[in-house]
Scaffold this motif. Structure first.
Motif, PDB file in Angstrom:
ATOM      1  N   GLU A 134       9.483   2.226   7.849  1.00  0.00           N
ATOM      2  CA  GLU A 134       9.532   3.481   7.089  1.00  0.00           C
ATOM      3  C   GLU A 134       8.505   3.481   5.959  1.00  0.00           C
ATOM      4  O   GLU A 134       7.764   4.442   5.774  1.00  0.00           O
ATOM      5  N   VAL A 135       8.469   2.377   5.210  1.00  0.00           N
ATOM      6  CA  VAL A 135       7.596   2.338   4.042  1.00  0.00           C
ATOM      7  C   VAL A 135       6.137   2.404   4.460  1.00  0.00           C
ATOM      8  O   VAL A 135       5.355   3.204   3.946  1.00  0.00           O
TER       9      VAL A 135
ATOM     10  N   PHE B 342       5.756   8.742  -0.381  1.00  0.00           N
ATOM     11  CA  PHE B 342       6.881   8.369   0.475  1.00  0.00           C
ATOM     12  C   PHE B 342       7.951   9.446   0.447  1.00  0.00           C
ATOM     13  O   PHE B 342       8.482   9.828   1.490  1.00  0.00           O
ATOM     14  N   TYR B 346       8.972  11.239   3.780  1.00  0.00           N
ATOM     15  CA  TYR B 346      10.309  10.930   4.266  1.00  0.00           C
ATOM     16  C   TYR B 346      11.125  12.208   4.373  1.00  0.00           C
ATOM     17  O   TYR B 346      11.873  12.407   5.342  1.00  0.00           O
TER      18      TYR B 346
END
Lengths: 397, 363
Positions: A134-135, B342, B346
């Motif tokens: 994810e990161v 992020f 995300y």
């Protein structure tokens, strides 16, 4: 696929006006679009010609033979500022190749490890892998490059206070410097021995396959092949009297002399590209392994295959079919992203070409060269991967 | 279910204490065989080596609201670089007294996005609302009609990043769909034009397109006409992203069965009706996850405009870092930006997962 109804035989073109006949309409539409594209092309071309004439910029590629007059930080081939633009560009292209080649290998290894870790039954390992993916996926690669580059420059000490984790290995803000064996006449024959070992490996694999087809007996090809690759060069090394002299880096003034150095620019580019791309590769590997149905694994276990054999003979051949096409595009992405080297001062092809453009003013030729080189890389990679894909694909009836 | 009667008489054996509860979970998920146990212990040990010093650096020993000089004396992180330079990192060269304008524009953009993420607001009103919103944003950024004019050369920081990505996505999607339709078309000339476009663009890195926009494009224009640098970069981003969207949409088009095309033909729909009413709605729904992947890449890739010297949020951060006062705190600044990117990425990917689930009609 058929998006327009075909004219049925009983409705002839005489009864239908031509603008209601889909085929004729298609032809007219295509001619119009082509004329439009050609027209735009012509306008751009004539504008460019006029602009170039006004700014008195020469056209053509003759500038490639002029002296470049700029230094390149690191190069695979010998290069100095007195060499031609052509040689500078070649050095840049080889740097791009170097970083992409090493990067692709490391990315594949790390990606496969993380992808398998993501599927691990171990809760901590699989969550960590998930977090890594994810990161890494959600942070721009350029930002990652800047980050690693700044780590090299700010966190590591100056050469005088270089870290020395192993004897002969130094880590400082000039990069990683390590000892290499001193040049010796034995090295060339050792390289040839390695080549011979690889050829023998290939022959052995062919023989082993034939024998397995005939008798069913399995020969340990990989182990014996790796053994050959170690043994043959080692024998040559011994035959030359086992030279052990090392070229050890020594601190002279402000920097190290001798040994081999990996520059911070190269390291930052490699680390950034590998971490970023391997997250995508991990997801591809995970999806590929998950695509193999549970029944296949159970069937393989029920005929008594060991876990390693299940993976090697049943799961991977099927998973690779799913994995290879997206993996190819990730490899191409890595190669293309290596062009970001320009942002942290690694002399890749784009960076050299950009310097060339700035010095000669020949923007069109420069950008055309960049595009041509990357198209060549892309097309040859996908050509190779398509060949491999075809070889690996399961042949159906 | 069937043994209701017998169950009362049977004596229950409780499962062993090692199979349930925390202990059972640990056994099942962390220590189910020797290899996993080893892996768990090694992982926990390496986490123990890495995490506590990191927490100490980031939180315990750190400074959050100090000046640069105070940061030189500590071992921890100097987060003060962000609040001390926030104005420049977020808004760049936008005139200081006019700073409320990009701020309002960004809040407006955020409100629009939040409003339209709710599926109940997807109706005929959405388009005019966005048009009006974008118009007001443009007015706030550029000025005129009573506000002092701010040239696009001064647009920088987060508004530039958000605008380049938003308009990049909005512009690239329809172009990509057209290219995908063109590539699937039976008309040979159209098909080959689209194939050449897609393969050519996909084969080269984005920064070569950006170079083209910044160095070559001015040569294409007749004398005396010049197009703004930001707009040129925007065009390059749109051209680039569209090629990738086209391939994704093509995948969706290929997944539609022949029967659907034939059904459209049999209803007597013409090409545009068939595509608009039958094929595209199904194809686009299939490709939601990969399209969002492309849009997220496009958002991240806007940071590449740094290379042609546009001052997006990454570049303004770098400028801050080149100030001798704040030199040496790059890790903190870049980590902050990483968190910022992020969050955006995300949010996009989790929204797409939600949308995919909501639109799933089963097959």
């Amino acid at each position: 696929m058929s998006n327009e109804p075909k004219a049925t035989p009983d409705i002839t073109s005489s009864t239908v006006p031509f603008w209601r006949n889909p085929e004729k309409r298609g032809v007219i539409f295509q001619i119009a679009v082509l004329l439009l594209v050609l027209g735009i092309g012509y306008v751009l071309f004539s504008n460019t010609q006029a602009n170039l004439k006004r700014q008195s910029i020469a056209t053509g590629f003759s500038f490639l033979h002029n002296e470049a007059g700029f230094e390149i930080g690191e190069s695979v081939i010998d290069y100095s500022a007195a060499d031609t633009y052509a040689r500078a560009l070649l050095a840049g292209a080889l740097n791009t190749l170097k970083v992409s080649f090493i990067g692709i290998i490391l990315t594949t290894l790390l990606g496969v490890v993380v992808g398998i870790a993501r599927l691990s039954h171990n809760w901590i390992v699989s969550r960590l892998a998930g977090g890594f993916i994810e990161v890494m996926q959600n942070i721009p690669v350029l930002l990652q490059l800047f980050f690693w580059y700044s780590i090299f420059y700010e966190a590591f000490p100056a050469p005088r206070q270089a870290l020395n984790p192993l004897p002969g290995v130094f880590l400082c803000n000039r990069g990683l410097i390590f000892a290499v064996p001193e040049a010796h006449p034995a090295h060339t024959p050792m390289l040839w021995a390695l080549v011979a070992a690889v050829i023998l490996w290939w022959l052995l694999a062919r023989w082993a396959r034939k024998r397995q087809d005939l008798t069913g007996q399995i020969f340990p090809v990989v182990r014996s092949g790796l053994g050959l690759c170690l043994l043959l060069p080692a024998l040559v090394w011994l035959a030359y009297g086992a030279p052990t002299a090392m070229d050890i880096p020594v601190l002279r003034g402000f920097n190290f002399r001798g040994g081999m150095a990996v520059t911070p620019e190269f390291s930052a580019l490699l680390i950034g590209l590998v971490l970023y791309t391997s997250a995508f590769v991990a997801e591809i590997v995970r999806a590929g392994i998950q695509s193999v149905s549970r029944g296949q694994i159970e069937a393989a276990m029920s005929i008594g295959l060991r876990p390693g054999q299940v993976l090697h003979l049943v799961v991977l051949p099927q998973a690779l079919r799913v994995i290879i096409p997206p993996l190819t595009s990730q490899m191409l992405n890595l190669t293309k992203n290596s062009s970001l080297a320009i942002a942290i001062g690694f002399a890749d092809f784009v960076s050299v070409a950009n310097t060339t453009i700035n010095q000669t003013g020949q923007a069109i030729e420069g950008v055309a060269l960049i595009m041509a080189v990357y198209l060549f890389f892309s097309l040859s990679t996908s050509f190779f991967m398509n060949w491999y894909n075809k070889k690996m694909a399961i042949v159906e009836r | 279910m069937t043994d209701n009667n017998t169950s009362t008489s049977r004596e229950y054996l409780k499962p062993p204490v090692t199979e349930v509860g925390v202990l059972g979970w640990l056994r099942e998920n962390l220590f189910n065989n020797w290899f996993n146990s080893l892996l768990t212990i090694l992982t926990i040990y390496s986490l123990y080596l890495v995490v506590p010093p990191l927490i100490k650096w980031a939180f315990v020993d750190s400074l959050w609201l100090s000046d640069a000089a105070a940061c030189r004396d500590i071992d921890g992180a100097c987060w003060s670089i962000i609040p001390a330079n926030a104005r420049f990192i977020f808004f760049g060269f936008f005139p200081e007294d006019q700073q409320w304008r990009p701020l309002t524009a960004m809040i407006l953009l955020l409100a629009l996005v939040l409003y339209s993420q709710n599926r109940r607001s997807w109706n005929r009103l959405l388009f005019p609302i966005w048009t009006a919103g974008l118009f007001v944003m443009g007015w706030l950024m550029h000025g005129g009609l009573g506000l002092p004019v701010v040239e696009t050369a001064k647009w920088s920081g987060l508004p530039l990043t958000l605008m380049l990505s938003l308009f990049g996505m909005v512009g690239a999607y329809p172009l990509g769909v057209l290219l995908a339709l063109g590539r699937q078309s039976r008309l040979p000339a159209i098909k080959s034009l689209c194939v050449v476009y897609i393969e050519l663009i996909r084969g080269v890195p984005l920064i070569s397109m950006l170079f083209m926009s910044s160095i070559m494009f001015p040569l294409f224009l007749p004398e005396g006409i010049s197009i703004d640098k930001v707009l040129r970069a925007q065009v390059a981003i749109i051209i680039f992203t569209a090629a990738y969207i086209a391939e994704v949409v093509r995948g969706g088009l290929q997944a539609i069965t022949k029967g659907q095309y034939e059904a459209a033909d049999s209803l007597g729909l013409n090409y545009s009706q068939a595509m608009r009413l039958i094929i595209l709605p199904q194809a686009l729904k299939i490709v939601i996850p990969p399209s969002v992947g492309i849009l997220i890449s496009a958002f991240k890739d806007t940071s590449l405009v740094v290379i042609i010297a546009l001052y997006d949020v990454l570049k303004t951060t770098k400028v801050t870092l080149s100030n001798p006062k704040w030199m040496g705190f790059s890790s903190e600044a870049y980590l902050f930006l990483a968190v910022l990117y992020f969050i955006f990425c995300y949010a996009m990917s989790s929204y797409s997962r939600k949308l995919e689930k909501a639109l799933h009609t089963g097959r």
